[in-house]
Design a protein around this motif. Structure first.
Motif, PDB file in Angstrom:
ATOM      1  N   ASP A 242      27.968  11.069 106.458  1.00 18.02           N
ATOM      2  CA  ASP A 242      27.914   9.613 106.349  1.00 18.02           C
ATOM      3  C   ASP A 242      26.633   9.236 105.631  1.00 18.02           C
ATOM      4  O   ASP A 242      25.925  10.102 105.097  1.00 18.02           O
ATOM      5  N   ASP A 243      26.279   7.925 105.631  1.00 13.88           N
ATOM      6  CA  ASP A 243      25.081   7.454 104.932  1.00 13.88           C
ATOM      7  C   ASP A 243      23.798   8.018 105.530  1.00 13.88           C
ATOM      8  O   ASP A 243      22.750   7.994 104.875  1.00 13.88           O
TER       9      ASP A 243
ATOM     10  N   VAL B 175      22.382  -1.203 100.408  1.00 12.12           N
ATOM     11  CA  VAL B 175      23.809  -1.469 100.595  1.00 12.12           C
ATOM     12  C   VAL B 175      24.210  -2.639  99.708  1.00 12.12           C
ATOM     13  O   VAL B 175      23.640  -3.728  99.795  1.00 12.12           O
TER      14      VAL B 175
ATOM     15  N   VAL C  58      28.388   9.620  95.185  1.00 13.48           N
ATOM     16  CA  VAL C  58      28.740   8.206  95.377  1.00 13.48           C
ATOM     17  C   VAL C  58      28.097   7.276  94.347  1.00 13.48           C
ATOM     18  O   VAL C  58      28.589   6.164  94.141  1.00 13.48           O
ATOM     19  N   ASP C  59      27.016   7.696  93.670  1.00 12.98           N
ATOM     20  CA  ASP C  59      26.414   6.793  92.677  1.00 12.98           C
ATOM     21  C   ASP C  59      25.511   7.583  91.733  1.00 12.98           C
ATOM     22  O   ASP C  59      25.023   8.671  92.062  1.00 12.98           O
TER      23      ASP C  59
ATOM     24  N   GLU D 219      28.656  -0.914 100.321  1.00  7.91           N
ATOM     25  CA  GLU D 219      28.556   0.482  99.905  1.00  7.91           C
ATOM     26  C   GLU D 219      27.102   0.836  99.591  1.00  7.91           C
ATOM     27  O   GLU D 219      26.370   0.028  99.024  1.00  7.91           O
ATOM     28  N   ARG D 220      26.695   2.029  99.980  1.00 10.63           N
ATOM     29  CA  ARG D 220      25.341   2.492  99.664  1.00 10.63           C
ATOM     30  C   ARG D 220      25.259   2.836  98.188  1.00 10.63           C
ATOM     31  O   ARG D 220      26.045   3.613  97.664  1.00 10.63           O
ATOM     32  N   ARG D 221      24.299   2.223  97.478  1.00  2.63           N
ATOM     33  CA  ARG D 221      24.150   2.429  96.044  1.00  2.63           C
ATOM     34  C   ARG D 221      22.668   2.571  95.688  1.00  2.63           C
ATOM     35  O   ARG D 221      21.782   2.164  96.431  1.00  2.63           O
TER      36      ARG D 221
END
Length: 468
Positions: free
Chosen positions: A313-314, A230, A288-289, A234-236
């Motif tokens: 979700d994550d 995180v 997302v990444d 944000e999760r990356r």
């Protein structure tokens, strides 16, 4: 040349005759010979030619990895061996080849039904070609690994003979099977413990059991926890330069935005190569990444992207790997692929050879920031994978592992090639087994000379090698 030409249906007697006719052209004992010609291409030049189209900042890492040991060199030198095999007589009996069938490209994998299976893993070089090329690459890898473990020549030859015998006997068994029975056959690991020889010992059996257990933990969630964190809420994807570099750290703003859109387009469009149900599943995730990843040994320098997607979700992640697919190293000697897209070549070969494949396996063509179009194949980054540790193997363990590889390779070849003709060529006696044991020793000698050539090139500054 290929005994399984579409639309040509020979009866079993005719197929046996083709296999035995191949013995007249290329006797089984002749496979024991490896004599490099006087005009053999410079091995360093072959590697440099392959590196020319790769990311220049990563090529020194490739050379550094290849210089760690003769076995690591061998893993990165599929193009060199393709040149050597292509110059020699072959049986003319074609099957879909892995193209890089060294022992570490056989491993534990997850089936879509969530069974743990043993199968071939890497198909970057896959192409139809003479079936024996894959067997020779596997055999030589076992000798090179055996030398690293200080096995005696007698022990190494025993490992290779056991491996090739397993291939030969499995192919003979497959020759008598119905087409559908062969197609449904899987290398289910539930039988691995049953197949282990009694003389392997308690410690080896425990190591096998631990490997099976560990492989089940190496799933997408484990990869998600290891490769992401995180950042600013944000999760990356976590950076680990130069091996993993998030897109945000790779390029200036304008170029980064262009490349990000191109990769997003690649992931969105590649779904067209999936069956409709899996395409629907892919659409439930959002991207997302993105990060660039250095992979393997021979593949270092190719464009490879790790793409993080999440569902609800994550806690609902999907990690995909989009890897550049170039022309197979076998193509100059076995003929060009029937597919215009090299990613489709990889995916089609993998689906044909594997008993069961990743549900997200697909392909697409994408434009880079340099305006050039490149082909990619896409799959899950990790899903129940377990890799062998040859440096920990005693001779009897390596022979057992080699026999698993030989049986698995035979099944893969039997799905695409003429298993009856190949079995007829191999026959009942151990002539081919003994020939491959001799060939593997000779080729391991050549591999050591080529390894030294690359080491000399690094020492003199012809190439730059870096550790990473």
């Amino acid at each position: 040349m290929n005994a399984t030409t579409p639309g040509v249906h020979l009866n079993p007697h005719e197929r046996v005759a083709q296999g035995k006719a191949a013995r007249a052209r290329v006797p089984r004992s002749s496979h024991a010979v490896f004599e490099p010609p006087a005009d053999r291409p410079d091995p360093v030049g072959t590697i440099e030619h392959q590196s020319a189209s790769r990311l220049p900042e990563l090529v020194p890492i490739r050379y550094g990895r290849m210089l760690e040991s003769p076995f690591r060199f061998y893993r990165g030198a599929a193009s060199i061996m393709a040149t050597d095999l292509g110059a020699a007589p072959d049986t003319g009996l074609f099957a879909q080849l892995c193209g890089d069938a060294h022992l570490l490209n056989f491993r534990l994998l997850a089936s879509p039904e969530r069974h743990l299976v043993f199968d071939i893993n890497d198909f970057d070089e896959t192409l139809p070609g003479p079936w024996e090329w894959d067997v020779k690459r596997l055999a030589a890898s076992l000798v090179i690994a055996g030398r690293a473990n200080d096995f005696s020549e007698k022990q190494r030859k025993g490992v290779v003979r056991g491996t090739v015998r397993a291939y030969r006997e499995a192919m003979r068994g497959f020759a008598g099977m119905r087409n559908l029975d062969l197609w449904y056959l899987q290398g289910d690991t539930d039988r691995l413990r049953e197949l282990m020889p009694e003389d392997m010992g308690k410690r080896a059996r425990e190591r096998m059991s631990n490997a099976l257990t560990t492989a089940r933990t190496r799933d997408s969630l484990q990869a998600f926890q290891k490769l992401t964190k995180v950042i600013d809420g944000e999760r990356r994807i976590a950076p680990d330069p130069p091996l993993i570099v998030p897109l945000t750290d790779l390029l200036p703003d304008v170029e980064r935005e262009v490349l990000e859109q191109q990769i997003r387009h690649l992931i969105a469009q590649y779904g067209r190569s999936l069956p409709s149900d899996r395409r629907h599943l892919l659409e439930q995730f959002r991207l997302v990444d993105i990060a660039r990843k250095v992979v393997g040994v021979g593949s270092v320098g190719t464009r490879c992207w790790v793409v993080l997607l999440v569902g609800a979700d994550d806690g609902d992640p999907l990690l995909l790997q989009a890897k550049e697919a170039d022309t197979s190293v076998l193509a100059p000697y076995a003929g060009a692929a029937e597919y215009e897209n090299q990613g489709e070549r990889v995916v089609s070969g993998q689906r044909l050879m594997q008993a069961t494949s990743d549900i997200f396996l697909g392909w697409e063509r994408a434009t880079g920031i340099d305006g050039l179009q490149r082909d990619f194949y896409v799959r899950q980054l990790r899903d129940w994978k377990g890799i062998a540790r040859p440096e920990l193997m005693a001779p009897e363990q390596m022979e057992f592992f080699g026999s698993l590889c030989g049986t698995t390779l035979a099944r893969a070849h039997a799905r695409s090639g003429d298993r009856i003709a190949i079995a007829a060529y191999l026959g009942r006696n151990d002539s081919f087994d003994r020939a491959l044991a001799e060939f593997a020793e000779l080729y391991a000698d050549q591999n050591e000379r080529d390894f030294q050539s690359l080491a000399d090139a690094a020492r003199t500054g012809r190439v730059t090698a870096e550790s990473a």
